[in-house]
Design an enzyme around this catalytic site. Structure first.
Site, short mmCIF file in Angstrom:
data_model
loop_
_atom_site.label_atom_id
_atom_site.label_comp_id
_atom_site.label_asym_id
_atom_site.label_seq_id
_atom_site.Cartn_x
_atom_site.Cartn_y
_atom_site.Cartn_z
N LYS A 278 0.85 -1.20 0.00
CA LYS A 278 0.00 0.00 0.00
C LYS A 278 0.88 1.24 0.00
CE LYS A 278 -3.58 2.26 2.79
NZ LYS A 278 -4.42 2.17 3.99
N GLU B 232 10.88 -4.72 4.02
CA GLU B 232 10.98 -6.12 3.60
C GLU B 232 10.53 -6.28 2.15
OE1 GLU B 232 9.29 -4.97 6.17
OE2 GLU B 232 9.76 -6.06 8.02
N GLY C 205 -4.51 -2.15 5.47
CA GLY C 205 -3.79 -3.30 4.94
C GLY C 205 -4.41 -4.63 5.34
N ARG C 206 -4.74 -4.76 6.64
CA ARG C 206 -5.26 -6.05 7.12
C ARG C 206 -6.71 -6.31 6.71
NH1 ARG C 206 -3.81 -2.47 10.87
NH2 ARG C 206 -5.42 -1.50 12.19
N GLU D 127 -3.57 -6.29 15.41
CA GLU D 127 -3.11 -4.99 14.91
C GLU D 127 -4.26 -3.97 14.97
OE1 GLU D 127 -1.46 -4.09 10.70
OE2 GLU D 127 0.32 -4.44 11.93
N HIS E 100 -2.63 -32.47 20.06
CA HIS E 100 -1.38 -33.15 20.42
C HIS E 100 -0.28 -32.14 20.68
CE1 HIS E 100 -3.31 -36.90 19.07
NE2 HIS E 100 -3.87 -36.11 18.15
N LYS F 99 10.52 -0.03 13.57
CA LYS F 99 11.08 0.23 12.24
C LYS F 99 12.15 1.32 12.32
CE LYS F 99 6.79 -0.74 9.63
NZ LYS F 99 5.74 -0.12 8.77
O1 F6P Z 1 2.57 -3.96 10.08
C1 F6P Z 1 2.45 -2.66 9.65
C2 F6P Z 1 1.86 -2.62 8.27
O2 F6P Z 1 1.66 -1.29 7.90
C3 F6P Z 1 0.55 -3.40 8.14
O3 F6P Z 1 -0.54 -2.70 8.66
C4 F6P Z 1 0.51 -3.61 6.67
O4 F6P Z 1 -0.42 -4.60 6.28
C5 F6P Z 1 1.96 -4.03 6.40
O5 F6P Z 1 2.73 -3.23 7.31
C6 F6P Z 1 2.42 -3.84 4.96
O6 F6P Z 1 2.25 -2.51 4.60
P1 F6P Z 1 2.35 -2.14 3.02
O7 F6P Z 1 1.19 -2.82 2.34
O8 F6P Z 1 2.24 -0.65 2.97
O9 F6P Z 1 3.67 -2.65 2.51
#
Ligand code: F6P
Length: 554
Positions: free
Chosen positions: A212, A218, A273-274, A359, A390, A518
């Site tokens: 987003k 990452e 995002g979630r 979150e 288990h 971060k």
């Molecule tokens: O964990 C923080 C966060 O902003 C989440 O809310 C989001 O889903 C994820 O990192 C990835 O964010 P992006 O889609 O902006 O890479």
């Protein structure tokens, strides 16, 4: 003033006080007795909607409890809050944004104004863009740099840009179309990239950079590494556009990375995002299961939305599940909640619900910035059954904590083997039953005597076989894990989380808590690689940096 600007201190409300009093009255409530005394209990505490069947009869509640919880929902103004969210009010007050994941599954013809603009045409335009891409790839019209069709799609994304799509595409594997295989690259750990690319050919692989913000470390590192892999495999810069597309609300950053403008699928800042698997973030899902199934997924969620909007709270699945969580978390001291899917295809649902719930509700100030006076979001954990039996069910049955659980199970298996599904279903029900029934000391002793154990042994062993019981669980059943049912299930949990946030007065749609780590990571990184020589803020971090850099004194 709207609820999200001036939330109640929920602990001052009459319904909260009534629940506090009621909790005392329920101290000795026994589910065993409740079932024995009321043959109608199962009928009174079950309901169906959107193809889901919810049995919430194995809970520490009676009709009065339910009424008092519904009173609480009414006193916090839940009905208005639900409408405010659905209508696009800025319920995410800290970012002054709406939260409109529900808009993504509304039908053509609906009208929804955000800042004066009807957003529905744009939503459906993107859905058409997705349809076009899926068609071109499924029909082999999208070719790689050696003119071969795409066989593998790699979603590069993390958090909400990964967990929802992974859950759904893996859960709906039986609906796979055209043999397009979906893969997910999320973590920055090089092993993930290494293991994934080992089974791919660059010439038939399409990377979807899903972010987003298009600023997540990452994701950007993985996208860069994937591009290097593509080039090393023989791909050219000139043909890169055939193998890299993006989903983002940050067009400029995606273009700067090298994605063609026409291959950037937009996202909006009013979709968290979630909560975004229903948007173009769901591209891997659509590529895996096809557009008609993706639209079934949306339709299932829409059906649940309508239920949530219109059903009386006493018969409203997300509302009841949210209220039960408040009952256990705020009045019974429960700190966690277990999600126990008895279905291999649903094995990733716990991971998605962890982000969705934790979150969203892992907050400690209200929307107006005032610290909460209550506990808020629980720890969400769990995993697929029967495996958990288990692993951690021992703690559920004989541990010292109250841990409410949701069992999720389909009636029909896609892959019937002998009587395996009957045993899977039987285990799901018996675990929920054991949590409720338990085993008394008398029952344990009688069992041991019946095996001929001498009395002194009976007295020694019996205490270890006592199971407290009276532990609550919900059971959610559907006919099978289909796109429509899965859409309804995920939407149900989205709304449950929202219900709880309204009761606590918190904001379910921001996540400021992830920023500090971060930021600090940049300083640690620069000290690890030696571009920063000043010591870290604390001796532990500096000591661990030294260890990494081989300067530890061993
Ligand atoms: O964990 C923080 C966060 O902003 C989440 O809310 C989001 O889903 C994820 O990192 C990835 O964010 P992006 O889609 O902006 O890479």
């Amino acid at each position: 003033m709207a609820y999200y600007r001036t939330p109640h201190d929920v602990t001052t409300l009459p319904a909260w006080q009534a629940l506090t009093d009621h909790r005392k009255a329920m101290q000795n409530f026994s589910m065993r007795d409740a079932f024995n005394e009321d043959p109608q209990r199962f009928n009174d505490f079950t309901l169906s909607s959107a193809g889901l069947f919810l049995d919430y009869s194995k809970n520490l509640i009676n009709a009065e409890t339910r009424q008092l919880l519904v009173n609480l929902a009414n006193e916090v103004g839940l009905k208005d809050a639900i409408k405010a969210q659905y209508d696009g009010e800025p319920v995410n007050s800290s970012e002054n944004r709406p939260a409109l994941h529900t808009a993504l599954r509304r039908p053509v013809g609906d009208k929804l104004l955000v800042n004066g603009t009807n957003v529905m045409p744009e939503v459906h335009k993107v859905l058409n863009q997705i349809t076009d891409l899926v068609g071109r790839i499924h029909d082999g019209l999208w070719r790689g740099y050696t003119e071969k069709p795409i066989t593998d799609v790699v979603n590069i994304g993390i958090g909400g840009s990964f967990l929802g799509p992974e859950l759904v595409s893996e859960a709906l594997l039986s609906y796979g179309q055209k043999g397009v295989r979906c893969h997910y690259l999320a973590n920055i750990d090089g092993t993930e990239l290494h293991e994934l690319t080992a089974k791919l050919r660059a010439e038939t692989t399409l990377f979807i950079v899903s972010s987003k913000t298009f600023s997540t470390l990452e994701t950007l590192k993985n996208a860069t590494a994937a591009r290097a892999w593509y080039l090393a495999q023989g791909g050219s810069e000139a043909e890169l556009y055939r193998h890299f597309i993006a989903v983002s609300s940050n067009n400029a950053a995606a273009v700067a990375f090298g994605i063609r403008e026409e291959n950037i699928f937009p996202m909006w800042d009013w979709v968290g995002g979630r909560y975004s698997l229903w948007s173009a973030i769901g591209l891997p899902i659509a590529l895996a299961i096809g557009m008609s199934n993706f639209k079934e997924l949306l339709s299932g969620a829409y059906t649940m939305d309508q239920h949530f909007l219109n059903a009386d709270f006493e018969k409203n699945m997300p509302v009841l599940l949210g209220l039960l969580g408040v009952w256990y978390g705020n009045f019974w001291g429960a700190q966690s909640h277990a999600i126990l899917p008895y279905d291999h295809y649903l094995r990733n649902i716990t991971k998605h619900l962890q982000q969705l719930d934790m979150e969203s509700n892992g907050k400690s100030v209200r929307q107006d910035g005032v610290p909460v006076k209550t506990d808020t979001g629980p720890v969400i954990w769990g995993g697929v059954g029967c495996n958990g039996q288990h692993a951690y069910h021992q703690l559920l049955h004989q541990g010292t904590q109250l841990i409410p659980a949701d069992f999720i199970v389909p009636i029909v298996s896609f892959n019937p083997v002998s009587d395996h599904h009957q045993w899977l279903y039987a285990n799901c029900l018996s675990q929920s039953q054991a949590l409720m029934l338990g085993k008394t000391r008398e029952e344990a002793e009688a069992e041991l005597r019946a095996k001929g154990m001498p009395e002194d042994e009976v007295q020694r062993v019996a205490p270890h076989k006592v199971i407290p019981g009276n532990r609550p669980s919900n059971t959610i059943v559907c006919e099978r894990i289909s796109p429509r049912r899965l859409g309804a299930l995920v939407a149900m949990y989205e709304h449950k989380v929202f219900v709880q946030s309204v009761i606590w007065g918190t904001n379910a749609f921001d996540q400021w808590g992830v920023e500090l780590g971060k930021e600090l990571g940049k300083g640690v990184y620069s000290r690890l690689v030696g571009t920063e020589e000043t010591p870290a803020e604390d001796a532990s971090t500096q000591g661990l940096i030294n260890y990494f850099r081989g300067r530890h004194r061993g």
